[in-house]
Motif scaffolding. Structure first.
Motif, PDB file in Angstrom:
ATOM      1  N   TRP A 260      -1.902  -1.689 -10.936  1.00  0.00           N
ATOM      2  CA  TRP A 260      -2.506  -0.736  -9.910  1.00  0.00           C
ATOM      3  C   TRP A 260      -2.604  -1.378  -8.383  1.00  0.00           C
ATOM      4  N   VAL A 261      -2.604  -0.799  -7.486  1.00  0.00           N
ATOM      5  CA  VAL A 261      -3.575  -0.986  -6.304  1.00  0.00           C
ATOM      6  C   VAL A 261      -4.326  -0.543  -5.401  1.00  0.00           C
ATOM      7  N   PRO A 262      -4.420  -0.651  -4.757  1.00  0.00           N
ATOM      8  CA  PRO A 262      -6.327   0.231  -4.401  1.00  0.00           C
ATOM      9  C   PRO A 262      -5.644   1.126  -2.925  1.00  0.00           C
ATOM     10  N   ARG A 263      -4.318   0.239  -1.906  1.00  0.00           N
ATOM     11  CA  ARG A 263      -4.549   0.746  -0.912  1.00  0.00           C
ATOM     12  C   ARG A 263      -2.293   0.552  -0.887  1.00  0.00           C
ATOM     13  N   ALA A 264      -1.883   1.604   0.057  1.00  0.00           N
ATOM     14  CA  ALA A 264      -0.074   1.872  -0.135  1.00  0.00           C
ATOM     15  C   ALA A 264       0.324   0.183   0.232  1.00  0.00           C
ATOM     16  N   ASP A 265      -0.604  -0.431   1.229  1.00  0.00           N
ATOM     17  CA  ASP A 265      -0.227  -1.067   2.030  1.00  0.00           C
ATOM     18  C   ASP A 265      -0.426  -3.020   1.315  1.00  0.00           C
ATOM     19  N   ASP A 266      -1.200  -2.577   0.457  1.00  0.00           N
ATOM     20  CA  ASP A 266      -1.380  -3.641  -0.781  1.00  0.00           C
ATOM     21  C   ASP A 266      -0.518  -4.835  -0.663  1.00  0.00           C
ATOM     22  N   PRO A 267      -0.933  -6.147  -0.403  1.00  0.00           N
ATOM     23  CA  PRO A 267       0.705  -6.777  -0.589  1.00  0.00           C
ATOM     24  C   PRO A 267       1.257  -6.992  -1.962  1.00  0.00           C
ATOM     25  N   ARG A 268       0.070  -6.997  -2.820  1.00  0.00           N
ATOM     26  CA  ARG A 268       0.588  -7.219  -4.364  1.00  0.00           C
ATOM     27  C   ARG A 268       1.124  -5.857  -4.795  1.00  0.00           C
TER      28      ARG A 268
END
Lengths: 111, 277
Positions: free
Chosen positions: B143-151
């Motif tokens: 899960w990531v908080p933002r769509a552009d998260d590098p993860r």
């Protein structure tokens, strides 16, 4: 009356057989063999056939003017293995005796 | 000899009525034998209704969704191919089972699934894992908080993912937003929908929720597996019994009415006979 008697005898046999299947085949399968399908099928089938047995027995009982106690006992006989066969035999025998009594010529009055 | 060969107890109007006294309906209904009948009839009807209620409760229990036993989540991970075949419905016993899946991620077809974790709106990162020739399994890597998260960057090369194999989510009904999600996103992890957006002719049903990856690489936060439930059974047997017990209750009432009516009729005809004695 004969038709009512026949209906009763048929249902008494059907219910008796279903109950035997339920108690001596389906239940051991479920509780000893872990297979529930027989109970799931025979249980409700016996239930509905017993409802029909109630109706035809009540019908015969009302026509034959059975005492309420006798009617109740015969109704309950459908719930105990083997007893519905006993009830059927008794009712059939009584009906045959009643028919024989009705057919017997009236004895001459002793003068 | 009258027609009632068996005799009629209670055909006579109960006990305690003096001879020569005019018979009337109220006396009939309240005679001791009749009271016993009333009591028995009411008791029988109440018992049947209670039994119908019991079977109704059992019906509700049977049809309620059931929680998947927790022990399944503790099983040792098995290779994906041993518990799932692509294109075949997941068996109820498999849902939630830990599996291992080895292959390469398909970065070109990574999708984001809007999802809340711990109250924060974000996205599940859903990446197909190629496990064979034209065969893939969707993997929720985290899960990531933002769509552009590098993860969201997809690990390259051969990897082995370990985690529970979860059943597909239903396609959510169109809610307030009747618009399609933006490209690169899907609303839920639904095999029926993924088949249309992923280029794999053979897709394993459901998805793997990644808990471990080997070789280890930093990635998104671990997603939380949704609580698993199995749908309840049909419960038709219990429903049949509910109907049956209600029929029996009705029949007890019918018998009661018939006998009362019969006794009243007898009383009336006996009164008439007595009056015209």
């Amino acid at each position: 009356m004969t038709a009512a008697l026949t209906r009763f005898r048929v249902m008494a046999y059907v219910v008796g057989v279903m109950l035997l299947l339920l108690v001596f085949v389906a239940m051991p399968l479920k509780y000893l063999g872990g297979d529930e399908t027989a109970v799931a099928l025979i249980g409700p089938a016996h239930g509905f056939l017993y409802a029909v047995y109630l109706v035809v027995t009540f019908d015969l009982g009302m026509r034959a003017r059975w005492p309420v106690g006798r009617l109740l006992l015969i109704l309950l006989a459908g719930t105990i293995p083997f007893l519905s066969f006993v009830a059927e035999r008794r009712v059939a025998r009584d009906a045959a005796a009643a028919r024989a009594a009705a057919a017997r010529p009236v004895p001459e009055e002793a003068s | 000899m009258t027609g009632d060969a068996g005799g009629r107890e209670g055909g006579r109007l109960g006990g305690g009525v003096l001879p020569g006294r005019p018979y009337d309906g109220g006396v009939v209904l309240l005679a001791p034998r009749m009271l016993a009948l009333h009591l028995a009839a009411v008791a029988a009807m109440v018992a049947c209704v209670l039994l119908a209620g019991w079977q109704w409760d059992r019906y509700r229990q049977e049809t309620a969704p059931r929680a998947v036993p927790a022990e399944r989540a503790d099983a040792a991970p098995a290779p994906l191919a041993t518990v799932s075949r692509p294109g075949v419905r997941m068996s109820p016993a498999t849902a939630g089972r830990p599996v291992t899946a080895s292959g390469t991620f398909d970065a070109a077809h990574q999708l984001l699934v809007p999802r809340r974790e711990s109250g924060v709106q974000g996205f599940w990162v859903l990446t197909p894992l190629r496990v064979g020739d034209g065969v893939a399994v969707p993997v929720v890597r985290g899960w990531v908080p933002r769509a552009d998260d590098p993860r969201t960057r997809v690990p390259a090369g051969a990897v082995t993912v370990t985690g529970p194999l979860l059943p597909p989510e239903p396609i959510p009904p169109p809610g307030r937003a009747h618009t399609a999600p933006p490209p690169g996103q899907v609303r839920s992890v639904s095999t029926a929908q993924l088949i249309t957006v992923l280029p794999y002719p053979r897709l394993h049903e459901g998805y793997v929720l990644q808990e471990r990856i080997s070789p280890p690489v930093a990635g998104p936060e671990r997603a939380t597996a949704p609580p698993l439930t199995r749908p309840g059974g049909t419960g038709w047997q219990n429903l049949a019994y509910v109907v049956l017990w209600l029929i029996f209750a009705g029949f007890a009432g019918f018998m009661w009415l018939s006998i009362v009516r019969d006794r009243l009729r007898t009383a009336r005809s006996e009164r008439v006979a007595w009056q015209h004695r």
